[in-house]
Design a protein around this motif. Sequence first.
Motif, PDB file in Angstrom:
ATOM      1  N   ILE A   4       0.841  -1.184   0.000  1.00 25.37           N
ATOM      2  CA  ILE A   4       0.000   0.000   0.000  1.00 25.37           C
ATOM      3  C   ILE A   4       0.877   1.235   0.000  1.00 25.37           C
ATOM      4  CG2 ILE A   4      -1.909  -1.151   1.185  1.00 25.37           C
ATOM      5  CD1 ILE A   4      -1.049   0.383   3.728  1.00 25.37           C
ATOM      6  N   THR A   5       0.271   2.355  -0.293  1.00 26.10           N
ATOM      7  CA  THR A   5       0.966   3.631  -0.233  1.00 26.10           C
ATOM      8  C   THR A   5       0.330   4.455   0.865  1.00 26.10           C
ATOM      9  OG1 THR A   5       1.462   3.572  -2.590  1.00 26.10           O
ATOM     10  CG2 THR A   5       1.593   5.716  -1.507  1.00 26.10           C
ATOM     11  N   ILE A   6       1.161   4.903   1.798  1.00 27.81           N
ATOM     12  CA  ILE A   6       0.693   5.771   2.870  1.00 27.81           C
ATOM     13  C   ILE A   6       1.298   7.149   2.642  1.00 27.81           C
ATOM     14  CG2 ILE A   6       0.383   3.890   4.524  1.00 27.81           C
ATOM     15  CD1 ILE A   6       3.075   4.793   5.800  1.00 27.81           C
ATOM     16  N   GLU A   7       0.717   8.134   3.281  1.00 29.45           N
ATOM     17  CA  GLU A   7       1.235   9.483   3.154  1.00 29.45           C
ATOM     18  C   GLU A   7       1.585   9.999   4.540  1.00 29.45           C
ATOM     19  OE1 GLU A   7      -0.695  13.594   1.892  1.00 29.45           O
ATOM     20  OE2 GLU A   7      -0.576  12.175   0.220  1.00 29.45           O
ATOM     21  N   VAL A   8       2.813  10.505   4.663  1.00 28.32           N
ATOM     22  CA  VAL A   8       3.254  11.095   5.916  1.00 28.32           C
ATOM     23  C   VAL A   8       3.864  12.446   5.584  1.00 28.32           C
ATOM     24  CG1 VAL A   8       4.754  10.865   7.940  1.00 28.32           C
ATOM     25  CG2 VAL A   8       3.704   8.822   6.932  1.00 28.32           C
ATOM     26  N   ASN A   9       3.331  13.464   6.221  1.00 28.32           N
ATOM     27  CA  ASN A   9       3.807  14.841   6.015  1.00 28.32           C
ATOM     28  C   ASN A   9       3.773  15.238   4.541  1.00 28.32           C
ATOM     29  OD1 ASN A   9       4.611  17.246   7.235  1.00 28.32           O
ATOM     30  ND2 ASN A   9       6.774  16.838   6.831  1.00 28.32           N
ATOM     31  N   GLY A  10       2.746  14.782   3.863  1.00 28.73           N
ATOM     32  CA  GLY A  10       2.549  15.167   2.472  1.00 28.73           C
ATOM     33  C   GLY A  10       3.345  14.375   1.457  1.00 28.73           C
ATOM     34  N   PHE A  32       0.468   8.480  12.852  1.00 26.85           N
ATOM     35  CA  PHE A  32       1.854   8.954  12.768  1.00 26.85           C
ATOM     36  C   PHE A  32       1.920  10.263  11.996  1.00 26.85           C
ATOM     37  CE2 PHE A  32       6.190   8.861  10.884  1.00 26.85           C
ATOM     38  CZ  PHE A  32       6.895   8.948  12.066  1.00 26.85           C
ATOM     39  N   ASP A  33       1.188  10.350  10.899  1.00 28.40           N
ATOM     40  CA  ASP A  33       1.150  11.577  10.100  1.00 28.40           C
ATOM     41  C   ASP A  33       0.666  12.752  10.946  1.00 28.40           C
ATOM     42  OD1 ASP A  33       1.237  13.132   7.588  1.00 28.40           O
ATOM     43  OD2 ASP A  33      -0.949  13.133   7.802  1.00 28.40           O
ATOM     44  N   HIS A  34      -0.391  12.513  11.733  1.00 32.12           N
ATOM     45  CA  HIS A  34      -0.907  13.576  12.605  1.00 32.12           C
ATOM     46  C   HIS A  34       0.170  14.034  13.583  1.00 32.12           C
ATOM     47  CE1 HIS A  34      -3.626  15.862  15.122  1.00 32.12           C
ATOM     48  NE2 HIS A  34      -3.152  15.190  16.163  1.00 32.12           N
ATOM     49  N   GLN A  35       0.888  13.071  14.167  1.00 32.03           N
ATOM     50  CA  GLN A  35       1.936  13.405  15.134  1.00 32.03           C
ATOM     51  C   GLN A  35       3.062  14.199  14.464  1.00 32.03           C
ATOM     52  OE1 GLN A  35       1.140  12.051  18.285  1.00 32.03           O
ATOM     53  NE2 GLN A  35       2.521  13.605  18.979  1.00 32.03           N
ATOM     54  N   VAL A  36       3.476  13.753  13.292  1.00 25.45           N
ATOM     55  CA  VAL A  36       4.559  14.432  12.566  1.00 25.45           C
ATOM     56  C   VAL A  36       4.127  15.847  12.183  1.00 25.45           C
ATOM     57  CG1 VAL A  36       5.851  14.426  10.384  1.00 25.45           C
ATOM     58  CG2 VAL A  36       5.679  12.336  11.749  1.00 25.45           C
ATOM     59  N   ARG A  37       2.909  15.995  11.713  1.00 22.85           N
ATOM     60  CA  ARG A  37       2.417  17.336  11.345  1.00 22.85           C
ATOM     61  C   ARG A  37       2.334  18.245  12.567  1.00 22.85           C
ATOM     62  NH1 ARG A  37       0.184  17.773   6.114  1.00 22.85           N
ATOM     63  NH2 ARG A  37       0.104  15.767   5.040  1.00 22.85           N
ATOM     64  N   GLN A  38       1.926  17.684  13.708  1.00 20.70           N
ATOM     65  CA  GLN A  38       1.864  18.473  14.936  1.00 20.70           C
ATOM     66  C   GLN A  38       3.254  18.933  15.351  1.00 20.70           C
ATOM     67  OE1 GLN A  38      -1.139  19.282  16.503  1.00 20.70           O
ATOM     68  NE2 GLN A  38       0.224  20.743  17.489  1.00 20.70           N
ATOM     69  N   VAL A  39       4.233  18.036  15.262  1.00 23.95           N
ATOM     70  CA  VAL A  39       5.618  18.422  15.576  1.00 23.95           C
ATOM     71  C   VAL A  39       6.070  19.516  14.625  1.00 23.95           C
ATOM     72  CG1 VAL A  39       8.027  17.638  15.549  1.00 23.95           C
ATOM     73  CG2 VAL A  39       6.267  16.212  16.600  1.00 23.95           C
ATOM     74  N   GLY A  40       5.740  19.379  13.350  1.00 27.02           N
ATOM     75  CA  GLY A  40       6.114  20.392  12.370  1.00 27.02           C
ATOM     76  C   GLY A  40       5.507  21.752  12.687  1.00 27.02           C
ATOM     77  N   GLN A  41       4.248  21.747  13.150  1.00 30.73           N
ATOM     78  CA  GLN A  41       3.598  23.014  13.514  1.00 30.73           C
ATOM     79  C   GLN A  41       4.230  23.609  14.769  1.00 30.73           C
ATOM     80  OE1 GLN A  41      -0.559  22.115  13.943  1.00 30.73           O
ATOM     81  NE2 GLN A  41      -0.942  22.165  11.740  1.00 30.73           N
ATOM     82  N   ASP A  42       4.538  22.731  15.731  1.00 28.97           N
ATOM     83  CA  ASP A  42       5.081  23.212  17.003  1.00 28.97           C
ATOM     84  C   ASP A  42       6.529  23.658  16.902  1.00 28.97           C
ATOM     85  OD1 ASP A  42       2.636  22.552  18.073  1.00 28.97           O
ATOM     86  OD2 ASP A  42       3.341  20.738  19.087  1.00 28.97           O
ATOM     87  N   MET A  54      11.009  12.836  16.091  1.00 27.24           N
ATOM     88  CA  MET A  54      10.233  13.476  17.144  1.00 27.24           C
ATOM     89  C   MET A  54       8.827  12.883  17.215  1.00 27.24           C
ATOM     90  SD  MET A  54      12.192  15.445  18.773  1.00 27.24           S
ATOM     91  CE  MET A  54      10.945  16.215  19.793  1.00 27.24           C
ATOM     92  N   GLY A  55       8.208  12.648  16.060  1.00 32.28           N
ATOM     93  CA  GLY A  55       6.876  12.036  16.039  1.00 32.28           C
ATOM     94  C   GLY A  55       6.903  10.649  16.657  1.00 32.28           C
TER      95      GLY A  55
END
Length: 110
Positions: A4-10, A32-42, A54-55
């Motif tokens: 499968i193909t997953i998307e993480v941080n776009g 995991f994507d949500h966590q990585v995006r949150q770290v990116g925002q923070d 970090m995620g």
Amino acid sequence: MAQITIEVNGRPYAVGCEDGQEAHLIELAKMFDHQVRQVGQDMGQLGDTRLFLMGALLLADELADARARLAANQAELARLQSERGRVEIRAVQALDTAAKRIEKLASEEA
């Protein structure tokens, strides 16, 4: 083995998994994507490797907390089950004592 193909941080990533596990893996990837995006925002964009690290560390921290809560809950359950056993024994003893008193009273009246 499913692919499968997953998307993480776009960004898309091809990942293999056991047949039938695709939906589960997609849900994990979303977490995991949500966590990585949150770290990116923070913290700002740190590069994929550091964002992923970090995620992963934040998810590992959540897992450690969940495991600690589970262990505490299991210990409390064991304590309550033991207490229930003691209460049941006391109840049986009280019923036995009451039955003996009733039998004694019944024999005295006869």
